[in-house]
Write a protein that holds these residues in place. Sequence first.
Motif, short mmCIF file in Angstrom:
data_model
loop_
_atom_site.label_atom_id
_atom_site.label_comp_id
_atom_site.label_asym_id
_atom_site.label_seq_id
_atom_site.Cartn_x
_atom_site.Cartn_y
_atom_site.Cartn_z
N SER A 9 0.85 -1.17 0.01
CA SER A 9 -0.13 0.15 -0.04
C SER A 9 0.90 1.22 0.00
O SER A 9 2.20 1.31 0.33
N VAL A 10 0.18 2.23 -0.43
CA VAL A 10 0.95 3.51 -0.61
C VAL A 10 1.36 4.04 1.07
O VAL A 10 2.47 4.56 1.27
N ASP A 11 0.73 3.72 1.88
CA ASP A 11 0.90 4.09 3.29
C ASP A 11 2.00 3.15 3.92
O ASP A 11 2.87 3.78 4.77
N GLU A 12 2.36 2.11 3.40
CA GLU A 12 3.48 1.26 3.73
C GLU A 12 4.67 1.83 3.05
O GLU A 12 5.63 1.21 3.53
N LEU A 13 4.67 2.49 1.92
CA LEU A 13 5.87 2.77 1.24
C LEU A 13 6.60 3.96 1.82
O LEU A 13 6.13 5.06 1.68
N THR A 14 7.66 3.77 2.41
CA THR A 14 8.38 4.91 3.05
C THR A 14 8.73 5.85 2.38
O THR A 14 9.03 7.12 2.42
N SER A 15 9.27 5.39 1.02
CA SER A 15 9.90 6.18 0.19
C SER A 15 8.82 7.32 -0.56
O SER A 15 9.09 8.06 -1.53
N CYS A 16 7.57 6.81 -0.32
CA CYS A 16 6.45 7.82 -0.81
C CYS A 16 6.83 9.09 -0.50
O CYS A 16 6.01 10.06 -1.03
N ASP A 17 7.39 9.41 0.78
CA ASP A 17 7.62 10.94 1.20
C ASP A 17 8.38 11.74 0.20
O ASP A 17 8.39 12.82 0.12
N GLU A 18 9.08 11.07 -0.66
CA GLU A 18 9.69 11.50 -1.74
C GLU A 18 9.08 12.24 -2.98
O GLU A 18 9.58 12.95 -3.73
N ALA A 19 8.09 11.43 -2.94
CA ALA A 19 7.24 11.35 -4.53
C ALA A 19 6.59 12.82 -4.62
O ALA A 19 6.10 13.50 -3.79
N ALA B 62 -10.32 -0.11 -8.71
CA ALA B 62 -9.78 0.40 -7.66
C ALA B 62 -9.07 2.02 -8.11
O ALA B 62 -8.75 2.74 -7.07
N HIS B 63 -9.53 2.53 -9.27
CA HIS B 63 -9.32 3.94 -9.55
C HIS B 63 -9.44 5.02 -8.71
O HIS B 63 -8.76 5.73 -8.29
N HIS B 64 -10.76 4.97 -8.34
CA HIS B 64 -11.40 5.95 -7.53
C HIS B 64 -10.77 5.91 -6.08
O HIS B 64 -10.25 7.13 -5.64
N THR B 65 -10.38 4.97 -5.49
CA THR B 65 -9.87 4.87 -4.21
C THR B 65 -8.64 5.43 -4.18
O THR B 65 -8.12 6.14 -3.55
N VAL B 66 -7.70 4.76 -5.11
CA VAL B 66 -6.36 5.03 -5.30
C VAL B 66 -6.09 6.62 -5.54
O VAL B 66 -5.28 7.26 -5.10
N THR B 67 -6.51 7.16 -6.50
CA THR B 67 -6.69 8.29 -7.16
C THR B 67 -7.05 9.53 -6.10
O THR B 67 -6.38 10.43 -5.62
N THR B 68 -8.13 9.18 -5.38
CA THR B 68 -8.75 10.12 -4.50
C THR B 68 -7.75 10.11 -3.34
O THR B 68 -7.40 11.50 -2.87
N ALA B 69 -7.08 8.91 -2.84
CA ALA B 69 -6.42 9.17 -1.63
C ALA B 69 -5.12 10.07 -1.96
O ALA B 69 -4.55 10.84 -1.30
N ALA B 70 -4.53 9.70 -3.09
CA ALA B 70 -3.38 10.17 -3.71
C ALA B 70 -3.60 12.13 -3.72
O ALA B 70 -2.85 12.71 -3.35
N LEU B 71 -4.67 12.30 -4.40
CA LEU B 71 -5.12 13.71 -4.57
C LEU B 71 -5.13 14.54 -3.21
O LEU B 71 -4.68 15.69 -2.90
N LEU B 72 -5.98 13.86 -2.43
CA LEU B 72 -6.22 14.74 -1.31
C LEU B 72 -5.01 14.33 -0.33
O LEU B 72 -4.86 15.30 0.61
N GLY B 73 -4.04 13.58 -0.52
CA GLY B 73 -2.69 13.79 0.02
C GLY B 73 -1.93 14.56 -0.60
O GLY B 73 -0.55 14.73 -0.04
N GLY B 74 -2.20 15.22 -1.46
CA GLY B 74 -1.21 16.31 -1.80
C GLY B 74 -0.52 15.95 -3.23
O GLY B 74 0.23 17.01 -3.70
#
Length: 376
Positions: A71-81, A92-104
């Motif tokens: 999951s994105v939450d488990e990916l420590t390198s995601c802070d660099e993205a 899964a598009h709605h769930t994954v995309t919405t979470a990413a958008l709202l996460g900045g």
Amino acid sequence: MAEGLRGPGTDAGAAPLRLVQVGAGGMGRAWLKNLAASPDVRLVGLVDLDVGAARRAADEEGFPGLPVAASVDELTSCDEAEALVNVTVPVAHHTVTTAALLGGLPVLSEKPLAESVSEGLSMVAASEVAGRLLMVSQSRRYWRNLAALRRQVAQLGQVGAVSCEFFKAPRFGGFREEMAHPLLVDMAIHQLDLARDLIGSEPVSVYCDSFNPAWSWFGGDAAANAVFVFEDGARFSFTGSWCAPGLETSWNGRWRVSAEGGTALWDGDGEPVAEAADGSALPADVRDEPEQIAGSLAEFVSVVRGGGVPSGEVHANVLSLAMVEAATTSAAAGRRVTIAEVLETAYATAVADEKNEEVRARLLSWPSVHEVVGRR
């Protein structure tokens, strides 16, 4: 709205855009190949529910040692993205995309935008709430010979009629052979989206007849004929089949554009040909431009870094999805269906189903769904 939606670090610069990709299946591997070949991006992590598959894909596609996670939450390198590429299955598009958008994070997503127009409208609102770009990779818009066709059509004046024939005989197996409308839902969005692109107007209504030939190996309707009416009066006719062996067309289809000042033809693969009303030929201006996934990736990076509104931006792209939904509704109901009724029904569903209060408030703030989505 769409204007001004950018990602972090939008100032132009030489540093590659840091990306995390979600999805490591067949299409995920295709994206990994393109990311590996692009000097404009740097992949910092790969996410897939099957971590083993993610590890194998990363190692085999040029990213040995890349951080992977379930999951994105488990990916420590995601802070660099700085952005996210969504290559998950459509459900899964709605769930994954919405979470990413709202996460900045701005998002580049594989087509289709979502499984339904109602989910698509929720994603439009999420993009607005987050102030981040959501672009759908309609990769078949990025062909050098298609770009040459666009340039020819631009010289021919107002478009009156566009037609596309699509005849292939693929044996995929799996979920496509169990879908109710495999051709319309899984493939025709490419051709319907290209019709919007070539005509330069938005669809108003459609009458669609779908059927399944007696020899079909698909469970649902693998063939269809549809006629769309556009705002400027142009018509787009699509006829196709996914169980049509022999003399198959290109995967892009075979196109004819009839305009005020002449006609253009494209076989979907080679250079287009065009003739003006006076009988003179219009040369095909084919340029060295990135194609398919590489083309959509290049445009995404350019817009995230420098701003602007790309092809496939969510406010406009949701209408390509609405064309598909209108066509399947028409085929099932046996009547002409308007894009307006599809949007209105989807909007009511989106408001009723929305769980995020900020996104729901944004949906409710729209003066009307028709004023928010569509070409800009």
